[in-house]
Design a protein around this motif. Structure first.
Motif, PDB file in Angstrom:
ATOM      1  N   GLU A 258      66.642  -0.447  25.502  1.00  0.00           N
ATOM      2  CA  GLU A 258      67.033  -1.582  24.688  1.00  0.00           C
ATOM      3  C   GLU A 258      68.006  -2.446  25.474  1.00  0.00           C
ATOM      4  O   GLU A 258      68.500  -2.039  26.527  1.00  0.00           O
ATOM      5  CB  GLU A 258      67.655  -1.127  23.368  1.00  0.00           C
ATOM      6  CG  GLU A 258      66.682  -0.401  22.459  1.00  0.00           C
ATOM      7  CD  GLU A 258      67.288  -0.063  21.110  1.00  0.00           C
ATOM      8  OE1 GLU A 258      68.346  -0.639  20.771  1.00  0.00           O
ATOM      9  OE2 GLU A 258      66.723   0.781  20.399  1.00  0.00           O
TER      10      GLU A 258
ATOM     11  N   TYR B 136      74.010   1.496  20.568  1.00  0.00           N
ATOM     12  CA  TYR B 136      74.570   0.145  20.569  1.00  0.00           C
ATOM     13  C   TYR B 136      75.993   0.163  20.021  1.00  0.00           C
ATOM     14  O   TYR B 136      76.888  -0.500  20.555  1.00  0.00           O
ATOM     15  CB  TYR B 136      73.688  -0.771  19.718  1.00  0.00           C
ATOM     16  CG  TYR B 136      74.109  -2.222  19.731  1.00  0.00           C
ATOM     17  CD1 TYR B 136      73.964  -2.997  20.869  1.00  0.00           C
ATOM     18  CD2 TYR B 136      74.624  -2.834  18.580  1.00  0.00           C
ATOM     19  CE1 TYR B 136      74.341  -4.339  20.884  1.00  0.00           C
ATOM     20  CE2 TYR B 136      74.988  -4.175  18.582  1.00  0.00           C
ATOM     21  CZ  TYR B 136      74.848  -4.917  19.741  1.00  0.00           C
ATOM     22  OH  TYR B 136      75.210  -6.244  19.748  1.00  0.00           O
TER      23      TYR B 136
ATOM     24  N   SER C  64      68.540  -8.349  18.323  1.00  0.00           N
ATOM     25  CA  SER C  64      67.710  -7.936  17.189  1.00  0.00           C
ATOM     26  C   SER C  64      68.517  -8.079  15.904  1.00  0.00           C
ATOM     27  O   SER C  64      69.752  -8.186  15.931  1.00  0.00           O
ATOM     28  CB  SER C  64      67.249  -6.483  17.341  1.00  0.00           C
ATOM     29  OG  SER C  64      68.344  -5.595  17.208  1.00  0.00           O
TER      30      SER C  64
END
Length: 245
Positions: A62, A126, A162
Motif C-alpha cells: 500500500e 497505516y 484511499s
C-alpha cells in the motif's frame, strides 16, 4: 531559493539554505559527539497508538503520502521502519508542471515537500506509520514551518490515497487533539491527494549519503535516534535505500 517580500513576512528557505544557517551550531554540536548533537533538536512527543486503524487485506503493498518539513529527514526516518518497502522524496499538493525544487522553494506552487511510502500493512499498518509521523518524524504543531525551514512547502499534511486512510487520519488527529498530547494545537491538514511527483535524484537518500552534513546532524539524525528509542520493534538498523527504477 530565498524570497522575501517584506521585513514582516517569513523568509522562504530551501533545505540547502537552512543548512548554511545552522552550520556553525552543528559543527559545535558535532564536536561533542552524536548524542550531544541529538540534544539540540526539537523535543519529541510520545503519541498514543490510533484507536482506528486499517485491517490488512490480501494485498501486501500500500502507499502512504506524508508531508512534514524537509523531505531529507522524513525519508530518512521511514527508510528505517520495518515493513516499509520504499520511500521516495518528492512533492505533493500541486501540479506536475511545478514539481521542481527551485519552483517549490518559492512557496507559491501549492506543493509540500513530501514522502511516498510503499509499505506492507501486514508488517506495519497505516495507523502505525501515522504514529511515527506524529511522534518522531516532525512537529505537527508548527504551522507552515519545521525548525529552520519556513514556507507552505514545509507544512504538516497528510495525503490519503484511499477513503480508509482518510478516515483513519482524520480520526487520529481528532484523537490526539482530545488527549491534549501536545502543548499547542496540531495543525496537520488532511488534504486531497492529486498525485505525487518524485524529487530530483540528488535529494534521494540524502540523510544516508550525507550523515555528517550540519543540517542533517542537527535536524534529522536525532529523529533516527528517537525512532529507535520509541519504536524498537519497528526499527531497522540498515536503511532501505531508494533506488532509481
Amino acid at each position: 531559493m530565498n524570497t522575501t517580500s517584506s521585513r514582516n513576512q517569513p523568509v522562504r528557505r530551501s533545505c540547502a539554505a537552512a543548512l548554511r544557517l545552522v552550520a556553525i551550531a552543528a559543527v559545535a554540536a558535532a564536536a561533542f559527539g552524536y548524542q550531544h548533537a541529538a540534544d539540540s533538536a526539537e523535543p519529541m512527543t510520545a503519541v498514543p497508538a490510533p484507536t482506528l486503524d486499517e485491517t490488512p487485506a490480501a494485498l501486501h503493498s500500500e502507499i502512504a503520502v506524508f508531508a512534514g518539513g524537509c523531505f531529507w529527514g522524513m525519508q530518512g526516518v521511514f527508510e528505517h521502519v520495518a515493513g516499509v518497502k520504499q520511500v521516495t522524496a518528492g512533492y505533493a499538493g500541486g501540479v506536475a508542471a511545478t514539481a521542481h525544487y527551485e519552483m517549490v522553494g518559492t512557496g507559491l506552487t501549492g506543493h509540500a515537500e513530501s514522502v511516498r511510502i510503499v509499505y506492507d500493512p501486514a508488517q506495519v499498518t497505516y495507523g502505525r506509520l501515522l504514529q511515527i509521523f506524529f511522534s518522531v518524524a516532525h512537529n505537527p504543531t508548527e504551522l507552515n514551518f519545521q525548525g529552520p525551514d519556513e514556507g507552505t512547502q514545509y507544512r504538516s499534511a497528510i495525503f490519503p490515497t484511499s477513503q480508509q486512510q482518510q478516515a483513519i487520519a482524520s480520526a487520529y488527529i481528532a484523537q490526539i487533539g482530545r488527549a491534549h498530547v501536545f502543548a499547542a494545537p496540531v495543525v496537520t491538514r488532511v488534504e486531497t491527494f492529486h498525485g505525487f511527483y518524485p524529487a530530483e535524484n540528488y535529494h534521494q537518500n540524502y540523510l544516508e549519503l550525507h550523515p555528517d552534513a550540519p543540517y542533517i546532524v542537527v535536524n534529522d539524525l536525532p529523529k533516527i535516534v528517537g525512532l529507535k528509542r520509541m519504536f524498537p520493534a519497528l526499527y531497522r538498523t540498515d536503511a532501505l535505500l531508494w533506488r532509481a527504477s
